[in-house]
Structure formats: structure tokens, C-alpha cells
Design a protein around this motif. Structure first.
Motif, short mmCIF file in Angstrom:
data_model
loop_
_atom_site.label_atom_id
_atom_site.label_comp_id
_atom_site.label_asym_id
_atom_site.label_seq_id
_atom_site.Cartn_x
_atom_site.Cartn_y
_atom_site.Cartn_z
N PHE A 218 -35.32 -61.89 26.86
CA PHE A 218 -34.83 -62.82 27.87
C PHE A 218 -35.95 -63.65 28.50
O PHE A 218 -35.70 -64.69 29.11
CB PHE A 218 -34.08 -62.06 28.98
N GLN A 219 -37.22 -63.22 28.35
CA GLN A 219 -38.33 -63.98 28.91
C GLN A 219 -38.50 -65.33 28.22
O GLN A 219 -39.14 -66.23 28.76
CB GLN A 219 -39.63 -63.17 28.80
N GLU A 222 -36.55 -69.25 29.84
CA GLU A 222 -36.73 -69.74 31.20
C GLU A 222 -35.94 -71.03 31.42
O GLU A 222 -35.34 -71.25 32.46
CB GLU A 222 -38.22 -70.00 31.47
N ALA A 244 -30.01 -71.14 31.18
CA ALA A 244 -30.97 -70.45 32.04
C ALA A 244 -31.95 -71.47 32.60
O ALA A 244 -32.35 -72.40 31.91
CB ALA A 244 -31.73 -69.38 31.24
N PRO A 251 -35.52 -66.93 38.42
CA PRO A 251 -34.80 -67.26 37.18
C PRO A 251 -33.32 -66.91 37.32
O PRO A 251 -32.97 -65.82 37.79
CB PRO A 251 -35.49 -66.37 36.13
N TYR A 253 -29.08 -67.62 35.61
CA TYR A 253 -28.19 -68.09 34.56
C TYR A 253 -27.01 -68.76 35.24
O TYR A 253 -26.60 -68.36 36.34
CB TYR A 253 -27.72 -66.94 33.68
N HIS A 308 -28.19 -64.38 39.16
CA HIS A 308 -29.62 -64.14 39.19
C HIS A 308 -30.01 -63.19 38.06
O HIS A 308 -29.22 -62.32 37.67
CB HIS A 308 -30.04 -63.57 40.55
N ARG A 309 -31.21 -63.36 37.54
CA ARG A 309 -31.61 -62.58 36.37
C ARG A 309 -31.51 -61.07 36.62
O ARG A 309 -31.07 -60.33 35.74
CB ARG A 309 -33.02 -62.94 35.94
N SER A 310 -31.92 -60.61 37.78
CA SER A 310 -31.87 -59.18 38.07
C SER A 310 -30.44 -58.66 37.94
O SER A 310 -30.19 -57.58 37.38
CB SER A 310 -32.42 -58.89 39.45
N LEU A 313 -29.33 -58.73 34.19
CA LEU A 313 -29.85 -57.59 33.45
C LEU A 313 -29.12 -56.31 33.84
O LEU A 313 -28.92 -55.42 33.01
CB LEU A 313 -31.35 -57.45 33.68
N LEU A 323 -30.78 -59.39 27.45
CA LEU A 323 -29.67 -60.10 28.08
C LEU A 323 -28.43 -59.92 27.20
O LEU A 323 -28.45 -60.23 26.01
CB LEU A 323 -29.99 -61.59 28.22
#
Length: 335
Positions: A218-219, A222, A244, A251, A253, A308-310, A313, A323
Motif C-alpha cells: 500500500f506504500q 500515495e 489514494a 494518506p 482513500y 483514512h489509511r489506518s 488497513l 490493502l
């Protein structure tokens, strides 16, 4: 182009931000033989120029089309007069100030700078002469909308024609594909064919959907846009976007829907998006935005489901290193 793994062969590519915006420039006019800039409110019309305009006026046909605005003294323009009002340099319609050289050749104010103040026809220095006669002629004209061939039936006074065309509901739509800089425009049927044939967009029928977005690293996403999906629902077409990007330093989505038609039609529909996992769920409900609004404008207004990315995930489960989101949605018509 980044490669995205998962259901439906979704792909992502880099997000382009290149826009060009021009503003009309203000011009200082130089009188012949003078080094001092000044405005010249009046002008001298040569006999030849007056004769040419008079000859064209003889070709006018007074008319009042039933669908034209009620403008007193409005005249339908002949092809000859339209040619007189066409700048010989840029070939666009001329609007005040219209400039002319001592021999009566005219051009628009923007092109006066382009040709370094010399007539493109006879090479004489232009100076400060304005063709007030031609400007007056333009005031009395009625012209069809430039999108007449696309269905616009109305005639407009010359000086209000541009304003109408900027908002005309028959004007072409820009390609809604966001994964590359595409300059194609046209009506909805031609854009559907273009998206299918040139962008290889996924086409689906129905008003509900269930899409899975997967990325092992997923990195690497960006700033990425997954492959656009188009739905045929209620006889209309809708574009589902998922991408994203950075919201400030965070970061995120985002998923949102756009309507392939005008904004007044888009308001007849609503949609919902849902994403979740591990016993949690996020739901978004809204109105699809028209593709008249650019993809960037909709995205930057955050008018959609933002994850949000957190949280993404967390929804993905596992070791939080991959992801794996499932987005479900529904489109319905408001009564």
C-alpha cells in the motif's frame, strides 16, 4: 503506471495535475509615431472601410426567429458579415475593442499584441485606430449558438453569445477518465464508446455494485487512481472513482460517484457507498456530481466516502500490511 491486484483487474496510475488557465490581458495602445501610451476613445474610419461595411449591410435580412430573444433591431448575420467579424489571425469572433490598420484591415485586441502592432494583411503599423463601425454592426447581430449542430435551437445577440455558450446545456462534455490527461470531448454516447474502446473501462449494468480493491504494497499508492468503472442504471451512466492521495499529511482513500450528464439531472439521483471489516462499517450517502465538474474539483471537495489509511488497513484485517477493501454501493432515483 502502478499495477493494482484484485478483483475486476483494477489498475492504478499516477494522478496528473496540469491545468492551464489564461486571463485576458489589458492592452496599452500606442498612437502612431508616439512613444507615450494613451487611450484613444474615437477613431478615423477610412472611406474604403465605410464602403465595405455599407456593402455588407445591404446583404442583411431583417428577421425575428420565433425562438430568438426579443432584442429590438436585431439582425440575422449573413456569412459575409460573420467573416468581417472573424479575426484573420486567430479566426475567432472579434469583440471590442476591434482594431484596424490605416487600410481598413481589422483584427482582435489579443492578436494586436501577437503581430507586434503591425497589420498581418498589409504590414502597416496598426497604431490606435478602433473600428467603431464594425463594433456597432456587431451590436445589432443575432447569431446561432456554436452548438447548434448538437441541438441548441436559440439565436443570441452577438455580445451575449459567448456567455450563453459557456453554460449551454448542449455543449460537449469532457472525458471523465481521471487516470491520464485526456482531451477528448463529445456527447454522452460518443464518450461511452471512447471510454470503452480507448480507455478499456469496465462497463456494468445495474444499480448495485460490490467492488474489491487490493494492493499488496500500500506504500506504493500515495497518489494513485484505480481503473474507472461505469454503470448503466435507469438508462443513465454513472462513473465510480476510487483513489489514494494525501489529505494534508494524512494518506487517505476516497470513493465517489459522478453522473454522466448535467447537474440538474444529477440531482434526480442519490447513491450510497459502504466499506467495513472486523465488525466496523463506514457509510456515505450523497448525490452524484455531474461530469461538468472536473474530477479534481470533486475530489478536492471531499464529496464522497473518505477512508483514512489506518482505518482502511484495519478494515483489511491480517497484519495491516496489505490493502484489501470491499466497497459496496447502490444508486437510486429520487421521486
Amino acid at each position: 503506471m502502478d499495477s493494482c491486484e484484485g478483483f475486476g483487474m483494477f489498475e492504478c496510475d499516477s494522478w496528473p495535475f496540469r491545468f492551464r488557465e489564461t486571463e485576458p490581458s489589458e492592452l496599452s495602445l500606442m498612437a502612431p509615431g508616439s512613444s507615450i501610451c494613451k487611450e484613444v476613445p474615437e477613431l478615423l474610419i477610412t472611406d474604403m472601410e465605410s464602403l465595405t461595411i455599407s456593402e455588407e449591410l445591404e446583404n442583411f435580412q431583417l428577421s425575428k426567429p420565433s425562438n430568438a430573444p426579443n432584442v429590438p433591431g436585431a439582425i440575422s448575420a449573413t456569412n459575409g458579415v460573420r467573416e468581417l467579424l472573424e479575426c484573420p489571425v486567430c479566426t475567432m469572433s472579434m469583440y471590442p475593442p476591434i482594431h484596424q490598420c490605416p487600410n481598413g484591415h481589422t483584427l482582435c485586441s489579443n492578436c494586436k499584441v501577437r503581430v507586434h502592432n503591425h497589420c498581418p494583411t498589409c504590414r502597416y503599423e496598426l497604431g490606435n485606430i478602433r473600428c467603431l463601425a464594425l463594433e456597432k454592426v456587431a451590436e445589432s447581430l443575432e447569431l446561432p449558438c456554436r452548438y447548434q449542430s448538437l441541438g441548441c435551437p436559440v439565436m443570441f445577440p452577438y455580445y451575449s453569445k459567448l456567455k450563453h455558450e459557456y453554460l449551454c446545456r448542449f455543449r460537449p462534455y469532457n472525458c471523465p477518465y481521471a487516470g491520464s490527461e485526456c482531451l477528448v470531448s463529445g456527447d454522452i454516447p460518443s464518450l461511452i464508446a471512447h471510454l470503452k474502446n480507448d480507455h478499456k473501462v469496465d462497463m456494468h449494468y445495474g444499480c448495485t455494485f460490490n467492488h474489491r480493491y487490493v494492493k499488496s504494497n500500500f506504500q506504493e499508492v500515495e497518489n494513485a487512481t484505480w481503473m474507472l468503472t461505469v454503470f448503466n442504471c435507469f438508462g443513465q451512466h454513472f462513473c465510480l472513482h476510487f483513489e489514494a492521495f494525501l489529505l494534508g499529511l494524512a494518506p487517505v482513500y476516497m470513493a465517489f460517484l459522478r453522473f454522466m450528464g448535467d447537474d440538474n439531472e444529477a440531482k434526480n439521483y442519490s447513491y450510497s457507498l459502504e466499506v467495513g471489516g472486523n465488525g466496523r462499517k463506514l457509510i456515505w450517502q450523497g448525490v452524484p456530481r455531474s461530469i461538468r465538474d472536473s474530477h479534481r474539483k470533486v475530489r478536492d471537495s471531499y464529496d464522497g466516502l473518505v477512508i483514512h489509511r489506518s482505518m482502511a488497513l484495519f478494515f483489511s484485517g491480517g497484519n495491516r500490511q496489505e490493502l484489501k477493501l470491499r466497497v459496496t454501493g447502490r444508486i437510486w432515483k429520487e421521486h
